[in-house]
Motif scaffolding. Structure first.
Motif, PDB file in Angstrom:
ATOM      1  N   ASP A  21      78.095 -70.400  61.292  1.00  0.00           N
ATOM      2  CA  ASP A  21      76.691 -70.476  60.937  1.00  0.00           C
ATOM      3  C   ASP A  21      76.171 -69.938  59.631  1.00  0.00           C
ATOM      4  O   ASP A  21      75.680 -70.443  58.637  1.00  0.00           O
ATOM      5  N   LEU A  22      76.269 -68.570  59.720  1.00  0.00           N
ATOM      6  CA  LEU A  22      76.090 -67.823  58.719  1.00  0.00           C
ATOM      7  C   LEU A  22      76.786 -67.867  57.445  1.00  0.00           C
ATOM      8  O   LEU A  22      76.249 -67.877  56.307  1.00  0.00           O
ATOM      9  N   ARG A  24      77.979 -70.793  56.519  1.00  0.00           N
ATOM     10  CA  ARG A  24      77.607 -71.942  55.966  1.00  0.00           C
ATOM     11  C   ARG A  24      76.384 -72.046  55.153  1.00  0.00           C
ATOM     12  O   ARG A  24      76.041 -72.692  54.337  1.00  0.00           O
ATOM     13  N   GLN A  25      75.773 -70.919  55.542  1.00  0.00           N
ATOM     14  CA  GLN A  25      74.317 -70.592  54.922  1.00  0.00           C
ATOM     15  C   GLN A  25      74.794 -69.670  53.517  1.00  0.00           C
ATOM     16  O   GLN A  25      73.697 -69.231  52.951  1.00  0.00           O
ATOM     17  N   TYR A  27      76.240 -66.431  53.459  1.00  0.00           N
ATOM     18  CA  TYR A  27      76.399 -65.083  53.961  1.00  0.00           C
ATOM     19  C   TYR A  27      77.684 -64.677  54.010  1.00  0.00           C
ATOM     20  O   TYR A  27      78.565 -65.651  54.418  1.00  0.00           O
ATOM     21  N   ASP A 222      71.284 -70.634  67.231  1.00  0.00           N
ATOM     22  CA  ASP A 222      70.234 -70.924  66.104  1.00  0.00           C
ATOM     23  C   ASP A 222      69.258 -69.767  65.991  1.00  0.00           C
ATOM     24  O   ASP A 222      68.624 -69.381  65.166  1.00  0.00           O
ATOM     25  N   LYS A 226      68.906 -66.705  63.035  1.00  0.00           N
ATOM     26  CA  LYS A 226      67.336 -66.541  62.476  1.00  0.00           C
ATOM     27  C   LYS A 226      66.918 -65.485  62.648  1.00  0.00           C
ATOM     28  O   LYS A 226      66.109 -64.926  61.632  1.00  0.00           O
ATOM     29  N   THR A 229      69.045 -63.368  59.946  1.00  0.00           N
ATOM     30  CA  THR A 229      68.517 -63.645  58.390  1.00  0.00           C
ATOM     31  C   THR A 229      67.101 -63.250  58.415  1.00  0.00           C
ATOM     32  O   THR A 229      66.561 -63.304  57.183  1.00  0.00           O
ATOM     33  N   GLU A 231      64.446 -64.918  59.710  1.00  0.00           N
ATOM     34  CA  GLU A 231      63.442 -66.055  59.710  1.00  0.00           C
ATOM     35  C   GLU A 231      62.547 -65.947  60.913  1.00  0.00           C
ATOM     36  O   GLU A 231      61.696 -66.318  61.138  1.00  0.00           O
TER      37      GLU A 231
END
Length: 259
Positions: A21-22, A24-25, A27, A222, A226, A229, A231
């Motif tokens: 997931d990281l 894909r963002q 990172y 999830d 967050k 990151t 968030e």
């Protein structure tokens, strides 16, 4: 500038999903796995997903060479995710396994973390995220050995949070509840390898070795992403919300317990 996150225990479960997931963002991810076959497998999965910003390294936390190799990387965030669980009643779990649980979950984690703390202090910033557990805030029966290691991580994280804040280094924790990653079930089954009903003081686990009520791990991932990151900025992050509510109730009730 692209931030770099090093994840321990990235060969499966929360670590693997968080790495993907990281990535894909956007990172850059250094994905540490325990053994070489995991490295090969994870690289195949990364290629299949078309992800180009994940680097897989062998990182057995108990291996001096592996830790030294990991410390060559300049990372913005360290996600201490790797861990093992030995289950069974504390009266019967072998001391060798209790010690092994602390070696992996506490001492080796701290040794790696101290190396990155030095790096982050020299740079003047960084973040350390500890994957603790709801079991580090309340103790279920048969889980005392694992819980003890996570209570220790809670103390370590809380101390580092205060000590490192003046140095520009943030510390956060995540506390997963029951999630279906295979981690919980294998911990139960593993106890059958040493448990002997003829000599044990208390009953052990009986099959099936699957805890009821385990949830899809993506919800916890999830939250982890967050927290990494920024968030989510809270220090303690118990999830799902039902587990946070239960934990708060259990901790409050402890003040009124009698012997």
């Amino acid at each position: 500038m692209t931030k770099t996150v090093l994840i321990t225990g990235a060969g499966s479960g929360f670590g693997r999903l968080t790495a993907f997931d990281l990535s894909r963002q956007g990172y850059r991810v250094i994905a540490g796995v325990q053994i070489w076959p995991q490295a090969w497998q994870l690289r195949q999965e990364i290629a299949a997903e078309g992800l180009e910003n994940i680097e897989v390294i062998k990182l057995d936390l108990l291996d001096d060479i592996d830790r030294a190799h990991a410390l060559r990387y300049d990372v913005d965030v360290l996600f201490n995710n790797a861990g093992v669980a030995h289950s069974g009643t504390l009266t019967d779990v072998p001391m060798s396994l209790l010690r092994a649980n602390f070696e992996t979950n506490v001492f080796s984690v701290m040794e790696l973390t101290k190396g990155f703390i030095r790096q982050m202090i020299e740079r003047g910033n960084g973040k350390i995220v500890f994957n603790s557990s709801d079991a580090g805030l309340q103790t279920p029966p048969f889980g005392g050995a694992y819980s003890a290691t996570k209570y220790a991580i809670e103390a370590i994280a809380a101390t580092l949070r205060e000590e490192l804040k003046p140095k520009g280094i943030a510390v956060a924790t995540v506390q997963p509840g029951l999630y279906l990653t295979g981690f919980n079930d294998t911990a139960l089954e593993a106890s059958t390898y040493w448990y002997d009903p003829e000599t044990a003081l208390l009953p052990g686990w009986e099959p099936p070795f699957t805890l009821a009520g385990q949830e899809d791990p993506q919800g916890m991932v999830d939250v982890i992403v967050k927290v990494i990151t920024g968030e989510i900025a809270t220090y303690r992050n118990v999830y799902p919300p039902s587990m946070e509510h239960e934990t708060r109730e259990v901790q409050a009730a402890e003040w009124d317990l009698t012997v």
